[in-house]
Design a protein around this motif. Structure first.
Motif, mmCIF file in Angstrom:
data_model
loop_
_atom_site.group_PDB
_atom_site.id
_atom_site.type_symbol
_atom_site.label_atom_id
_atom_site.label_comp_id
_atom_site.label_asym_id
_atom_site.label_seq_id
_atom_site.Cartn_x
_atom_site.Cartn_y
_atom_site.Cartn_z
ATOM 1 N N VAL A 1 6.378 9.580 -1.487
ATOM 2 C CA VAL A 1 5.468 8.444 -1.445
ATOM 3 C C VAL A 1 5.826 7.615 -0.223
ATOM 4 C CG1 VAL A 1 4.678 6.359 -2.623
ATOM 5 C CG2 VAL A 1 5.202 8.409 -3.954
ATOM 6 N N ILE A 2 4.845 7.394 0.629
ATOM 7 C CA ILE A 2 5.018 6.578 1.822
ATOM 8 C C ILE A 2 4.395 5.214 1.532
ATOM 9 C CG2 ILE A 2 4.538 6.365 4.286
ATOM 10 C CD1 ILE A 2 4.205 9.491 4.233
ATOM 11 N N THR A 3 5.156 4.154 1.793
ATOM 12 C CA THR A 3 4.755 2.803 1.421
ATOM 13 C C THR A 3 4.845 1.855 2.609
ATOM 14 O OG1 THR A 3 5.704 3.217 -0.763
ATOM 15 C CG2 THR A 3 5.249 0.943 -0.227
ATOM 16 N N CYS A 4 3.999 0.826 2.583
ATOM 17 C CA CYS A 4 4.042 -0.220 3.599
ATOM 18 C C CYS A 4 3.663 -1.542 2.928
ATOM 19 C CB CYS A 4 3.074 0.099 4.732
ATOM 20 S SG CYS A 4 3.138 -1.097 6.066
ATOM 21 N N LYS A 5 4.312 -2.614 3.336
ATOM 22 C CA LYS A 5 4.020 -3.929 2.750
ATOM 23 C C LYS A 5 2.817 -4.606 3.409
ATOM 24 C CE LYS A 5 8.727 -4.674 1.252
ATOM 25 N NZ LYS A 5 9.947 -5.454 1.378
ATOM 26 N N ILE B 1 0.853 -1.192 0.000
ATOM 27 C CA ILE B 1 0.000 0.000 0.000
ATOM 28 C C ILE B 1 0.882 1.234 0.000
ATOM 29 C CG2 ILE B 1 -0.443 0.664 2.365
ATOM 30 C CD1 ILE B 1 -3.411 -0.254 1.283
ATOM 31 N N SER B 2 0.474 2.280 -0.710
ATOM 32 C CA SER B 2 1.272 3.509 -0.719
ATOM 33 C C SER B 2 0.378 4.723 -0.907
ATOM 34 C CB SER B 2 2.337 3.463 -1.811
ATOM 35 O OG SER B 2 1.744 3.372 -3.074
ATOM 36 N N ARG B 3 0.940 5.865 -0.533
ATOM 37 C CA ARG B 3 0.207 7.131 -0.665
ATOM 38 C C ARG B 3 1.204 8.252 -0.931
ATOM 39 N NH1 ARG B 3 -3.760 9.740 3.898
ATOM 40 N NH2 ARG B 3 -3.944 11.789 2.951
#
Length: 95
Positions: free
Chosen positions: A67-71, A2-4
């Protein structure tokens, strides 16, 4: 994954004080949700771990985006939203 994407509106971009605030808040959020957040600057696709060195090396200027991302899809959205809300309420507010 997921990213934003979010725009940094501070007139000085992501300088040392702002980067320290972000790293501190990101660390709190990662500990709270037991996950890892990553950051990158478009157009680059390779995310970096959230650290002072990573943030400052991106050289994010005013009105540029990150962009901030998380798995982790489940808690990741909540964590990213919380960090973006922090950016909007504490960093972008001064611009």
């Amino acid at each position: 994954m997921i990213s934003r994407e979010i725009i940094i509106k501070d007139p000085n971009g992501l300088h040392t004080r702002i980067a320290a605030m972000l790293v501190n808040k990101a660390s709190q959020i990662m500990h709270k949700y037991k996950l890892t957040l990553y950051i990158c600057k478009p157009p680059f696709k390779d995310p970096l771990g959230f650290s002072m060195l990573a943030l400052l090396s991106l050289r994010v200027g005013p009105n540029e985006s990150i962009v901030i991302t998380c798995k982790d899809d489940d808690k990741g959205k909540i964590a990213i939203d919380e960090l973006c809300e922090y950016i909007e309420n504490n960093i972008n507010i001064s611009s």
